[in-house]
Design a protein around this motif. Structure first.
Motif: not given
Length: 777
Positions: A629-631, A636-638, A652-657, A667-668
């Motif tokens: 799941d890319l989202v 997790n990375a953020l 750091l902001v995830l503003d759209h998904h 994954h790794d």
């Protein structure tokens, strides 16, 4: 057949303009054989003399005389014209002569012991320089049509007599009630029996319902209305189709008249007769079709003659008609080729000027005469001369002309191929030079076709393979001998890519030699020039290069592993010292320990990046393909890199998904990609700025974007951004640290996982890095 000379014989001094004109048009006799009627040219001189310079073979059928007898004097022909028609003929000819108007005449030709022949003549005049007029015409036999007309007139007279003497097909109709009677012969004419209709009204119901052809009902009614309006001044006359008992359509002619009128002038009673004229209609239709065919043939002949004239006049090669060794017709291209002022100047000239001398002419004649006598096309190249004496190489093609129109005649096409011959000789020399260059090259060269057949190889490739040239060119299974099945598939796929896209990347394969030893080669594949399916391949022995790469890889691997162990110990020791495990250090010593600790971390990062590059290059890095799941991965990375960004005073902001975005990836490795992109964005952002992360669908793919508001990337540097050991040149960039391998490793990892990466950047406004994966369904 008499001997046909090649293109020349003695010129007849008495050759006249009339004879030249006759021969210039003799080619049309080939067409006249296939068409009915007679084609001719009629010439009238100012002194009232007349002749036929040309007449097709049909002149003998019409006038009982051969064409040759009329070329000087055509008076015999006029003696064959019926005396009653001759005066009108003379008047029409004189009028056409004076006004240059088209001539048309219908007249009879007297035939000995046979009925007179009716003919129709059409001709178009043209004024010649000497004041005479030349008509180009066509004479068609009209006898059958005249006889048909006479038969029709006789039939019409017979019909009138029948109408007066017989009551066949008679009808009598009450126009007020619609009731009527008819004679039994009318029903018999249609194949009916009087018992088929119990009452006359039944017949008239059938007549108007289905008996008359639907297309003719309106004409019948129109004819009746016209007759009624004329008040008996003209008879009722109509022709229509009526169905007989067998279901066939018969043509009926209805003749009649209104015989009773009331006091107000209203018609009361009409009588008449119906006559079967089917045979007459069929005769008329046949006559019409014959007339249309004749007109079509005449028009076709005229069109063919016009097209032939255009073809000869505008042909790009020289064309001449030769009779008894003398040119009787030539086109502009031949005049230019032979250096004459124009085509007319070549008429009457002997063709001997084209040869180097009498012996050369005899040699040419001996070579072409057998083919001309066999009525075959003759083609050859010959060393010829122009009229001014210049020599040239000519491609000559010719064929014999009909002997009834030409004396040892032939039509010839001549083309100057001097430059082409020189070009071909130069091409052969060039091919020989190219072959020598191919064989002296250090690169193997192979040429082949779509079927995979080897058409040519140079000596270098034969040395690579260990097989001689004859074996490689003649064995259909040569590729199966030279390549393993896996390498053969690689070559086939490369050829498919070449056909579909026009290009293919160089690839490495192992060439199996005759001694079962392998030679690694680098192959470049390309289209063969001027060929869509042909190909040429260039093969280079890369044994030395692979050996050097292997030594380099082994050296990097050994050095990196040897460096990582002591560096890990140094980093750990410095970390302990920096944390105060050995007590409080002097400020100067604490500063030096911090610098050493930071540099040791950079060295370890560099070593790890070098090891990753080595693994990627050698194919030792393992990638797992699993549903992700890319989202969730981006979130997790953020979280993992928030503290690092905070240390640089960057948000750091995830503003759209979307809610979820499933893909196939490792994954790794993908987390390592996110780490590189997020750390770069944070590192090059100004304090207080925000790095935006976005996940969204783009057609059948998902895209992840990492956007910063930093200084951006200079345009001149952007095309090198993904190359190893590359960093933007500048003081600020250098201060940020890094190995210059991060983006190169990121790109290689994404491509190994079947993803794509790219970026957009504007100097002074920031950069956006993105990568994409196919949607996993």
């Amino acid at each position: 057949m008499s001997e046909l000379p090649a293109m020349s014989a003695e010129l007849v001094p008495e050759e006249t303009e009339l004879a030249a004109l006759q021969r210039s048009h003799a080619l049309l006799s080939n067409f006249s054989r296939c068409l009915p009627g007679m084609f001719y040219q009629f010439r009238r001189y100012p002194d009232a003399r007349f002749c036929l310079p040309y007449a097709s073979e049909a002149v003998e059928t019409f006038f009982g005389v051969k064409a040759e007898q009329l070329r000087e004097d055509a008076s015999f022909m006029f003696a064959k014209i019926h005396p009653d028609d001759l005066p009108k003929m003379i008047v029409a000819v004189r009028k056409s002569f004076a006004e240059l108007s088209p001539w048309h005449q219908e007249y009879r030709i007297i035939a000995d012991g046979q009925p007179d022949r009716w003919v129709v003549g059409d001709a178009t005049p043209e004024r010649l320089p000497d004041g005479s007029v030349l008509w180009h015409g066509f004479l068609s036999d009209n006898t059958e049509r005249k006889l048909t007309e006479q038969r029709l007139l006789a039939a019409e007279r017979q019909r009138s007599l029948v109408m007066k003497a017989s009551n066949q097909g008679l009808y009598d109709i009450n126009l007020q009630t619609g009731e009527g009677s008819f004679s039994p012969e009318y029903l018999q004419m249609l194949g009916h029996d009087p018992r088929d209709f119990a009452h006359p009204q039944q017949f008239w119901d059938y007549f108007w319902g289905t008996g008359v052809h639907p297309d003719d009902v309106a004409n019948l009614k129109h004819a009746y209305k016209a007759h009624a309006a004329a008040k008996g001044a003209a008879d009722y006359h109509a022709e229509f189709r009526q169905k007989n008992k067998a279901g066939e359509w018969r043509w009926i002619m209805s003749l009649g008249s209104i015989v009773e009128w009331d006091s107000k002038g209203k018609p009361l009673r009409m009588v008449g007769t119906h006559i079967d004229i089917t045979e007459r209609k069929q005769t008329e239709e046949m006559l019409r079709q014959n007339q249309e065919l004749l007109e079509s043939n005449k028009n076709r002949y005229k069109e063919l003659a016009r097209e032939l004239e255009i073809l000869i006049t505008n042909a790009p090669v020289g064309i001449m008609f030769v009779s008894d060794g003398v040119i009787v017709r030539a086109n502009k291209a031949l005049a230019e080729l032979c250096r004459f002022p124009d085509a007319q100047a070549m008429i009457g000239v002997k063709t001997t000027f084209l040869y180097q001398g009498p012996e050369d002419y005899q040699a040419f004649s001996a070579q072409v005469t057998p083919g001309l006598l066999a009525d075959e096309l003759v083609e050859l190249e010959w060393h010829l001369r122009r009229f001014n004496g210049e020599s040239f190489t000519g491609r000559v093609a010719g064929r014999a002309l009909p002997t009834e129109s030409y004396v040892r005649g032939a039509v010839w096409m001549i083309e100057d191929v001097t430059e082409q011959r020189g070009t071909l000789d130069a091409l052969r020399t060039s091919e020989q030079r190219l072959q020598r260059l191919m064989n002296s090259s250090l690169i193997g060269i192979i040429q082949g076709n779509e079927a995979g057949q080897i058409l040519d190889v140079n000596d270098v490739f034969t040395q690579f393979s260990g097989y001689d040239r004859d074996y490689l060119l003649t064995q259909d299974s040569a590729w199966e001998t030279l390549l393993s099945p896996q390498d053969l598939k690689i070559c086939q796929q490369a050829y498919k890519d070449l056909i579909q896209t026009g290009t293919t990347a160089p690839f490495e394969i192992m060439l199996l030699q005759s001694g079962n030893t392998g030679v690694p080669i680098l192959v470049g594949l390309s289209h063969l020039e001027n060929s869509e399916r042909g190909w040429v391949a260039f093969a280079m022995d890369i044994s030395d290069r692979l050996r050097m790469n292997r030594l380099k890889t082994e050296f990097i691997s050994v050095v990196s592993h040897e460096l990582r162990t002591p560096l890990t110990s140094i980093r750990g020791s410095l970390s302990l010292l920096e944390s105060g495990v050995s007590g409080v250090l002097p400020k100067q010593a604490e500063h030096l320990i911090r610098i050493a600790h930071n540099n040791s971390k950079r060295l370890i990062t560099l070593v790890n990046d070098i090891l990753d590059m080595d693994k990627l290059a050698s194919g030792k890095m393992i990638f797992r393909s699993e549903a992700l799941d890319l989202v969730a991965l981006v979130q997790n990375a953020l979280e993992l890199h928030t503290s690092y960004a905070s240390s640089l005073k960057v948000n750091l902001v995830l503003d759209h998904h979307p809610q979820q975005a499933w893909i196939l990836a490792d994954h790794d490795r993908l987390m390592q990609v996110m780490a590189n992109l997020i750390s770069n964005a944070a590192k090059f952002s100004r304090e207080g700025e925000t790095v935006l992360l976005r996940v969204f669908g783009k057609g059948p793919r998902y895209r992840v974007e990492v956007r910063d508001r930093g200084v951006g990337i200079a345009p001149e540097f952007q095309e090198h951004l993904f190359e190893p050991f590359t960093q933007a040149d500048g003081t600020d960039t250098r201060q940020k640290g890094g190995t210059g391998l991060g983006l190169s490793i990121t790109k290689a990892m994404l491509e190994k996982m079947h993803g794509q990466i790219g970026f957009t950047s504007t100097a002074g406004q920031g950069s956006t890095f993105w990568f994409e994966f196919d949607v996993y369904r």
